[in-house]
Write an enzyme that holds these catalytic residues in place. Structure first.
Site, PDB file in Angstrom:
ATOM      1  N   ARG A  46       0.461   4.204   0.395  1.00  0.00           N
ATOM      2  CA  ARG A  46       0.134   5.246   1.371  1.00  0.00           C
ATOM      3  C   ARG A  46       0.618   4.884   2.784  1.00  0.00           C
ATOM      4  O   ARG A  46       0.550   5.703   3.690  1.00  0.00           O
ATOM      5  CB  ARG A  46      -1.370   5.497   1.379  1.00  0.00           C
ATOM      6  CG  ARG A  46      -1.843   6.056   0.031  1.00  0.00           C
ATOM      7  CD  ARG A  46      -3.292   6.420   0.042  1.00  0.00           C
ATOM      8  NE  ARG A  46      -3.534   7.497   0.985  1.00  0.00           N
ATOM      9  CZ  ARG A  46      -4.710   7.808   1.482  1.00  0.00           C
ATOM     10  NH1 ARG A  46      -5.774   7.124   1.114  1.00  0.00           N
ATOM     11  NH2 ARG A  46      -4.857   8.793   2.331  1.00  0.00           N
ATOM     12  N   CYS A  47       1.096   3.660   2.959  1.00  0.00           N
ATOM     13  CA  CYS A  47       1.528   3.169   4.273  1.00  0.00           C
ATOM     14  C   CYS A  47       3.042   3.354   4.416  1.00  0.00           C
ATOM     15  O   CYS A  47       3.815   2.874   3.584  1.00  0.00           O
ATOM     16  CB  CYS A  47       1.157   1.686   4.401  1.00  0.00           C
ATOM     17  SG  CYS A  47       1.887   0.858   5.824  1.00  0.00           S
ATOM     18  N   SER A  48       3.469   4.015   5.475  1.00  0.00           N
ATOM     19  CA  SER A  48       4.901   4.274   5.658  1.00  0.00           C
ATOM     20  C   SER A  48       5.701   2.986   5.826  1.00  0.00           C
ATOM     21  O   SER A  48       6.799   2.864   5.284  1.00  0.00           O
ATOM     22  CB  SER A  48       5.132   5.206   6.850  1.00  0.00           C
ATOM     23  OG  SER A  48       4.710   4.597   8.055  1.00  0.00           O
ATOM     24  N   ASN A  58       0.873  -1.169   0.000  1.00  0.00           N
ATOM     25  CA  ASN A  58       0.000   0.000   0.000  1.00  0.00           C
ATOM     26  C   ASN A  58       0.911   1.220   0.000  1.00  0.00           C
ATOM     27  O   ASN A  58       1.568   1.502   1.005  1.00  0.00           O
ATOM     28  CB  ASN A  58      -0.906   0.014   1.232  1.00  0.00           C
ATOM     29  CG  ASN A  58      -1.812   1.235   1.285  1.00  0.00           C
ATOM     30  OD1 ASN A  58      -1.652   2.174   0.512  1.00  0.00           O
ATOM     31  ND2 ASN A  58      -2.759   1.229   2.199  1.00  0.00           N
TER      32      ASN A  58
END
Length: 115
Positions: A11-13, A9
């Site tokens: 958007r996931c750090s 993902n």
């Protein structure tokens, strides 16, 4: 060069950090953005087997969708798998697959063990 797949993902750090770590290790990486291309029940079963965990252990239990669907009370693994198929956001990430094994990138360095 090791062939590696990452259930990712962007958007996931932690997912981004894990991908960067794989790139640093010169892996041949297949990126699977599971929110755009949802995993099948069979793919989830295979990942769970490789991780040697229960379906619930692969779920993000703090997500609003988990609570809204009442999944804390569900005991049937098939229902939990179906919930992850129907709502991919519930799947823990990132997951790295390499050499017939799987690892969750939390922390990102944990995936190095399977490369």
């Amino acid at each position: 060069m090791t062939q590696v797949s990452i259930i990712h993902n962007p958007r996931c750090s932690k997912s981004r950090q894990t991908l960067a770590l794989l790139e640093e290790n010169a892996c041949d990486i297949q990126i699977i953005e599971y929110l755009k291309t949802p995993l099948t029940k069979l793919e989830l079963r295979t990942i769970i087997e490789k991780l040697a965990i229960s379906p619930r252990a692969l779920m993000r239990t703090k997500e609003d969708e988990y609570k809204a669907q009442g999944l804390a009370d569900v005991q049937d693994d098939e229902q939990l798998l179906q919930a992850m198929v129907d709502t991919p956001k519930l799947i823990e990430r990132p997951i790295v697959l390499a050499n017939g094994k799987a690892a969750i990138g939390r922390p990102p360095e944990s995936v190095l063990a399977i490369l």
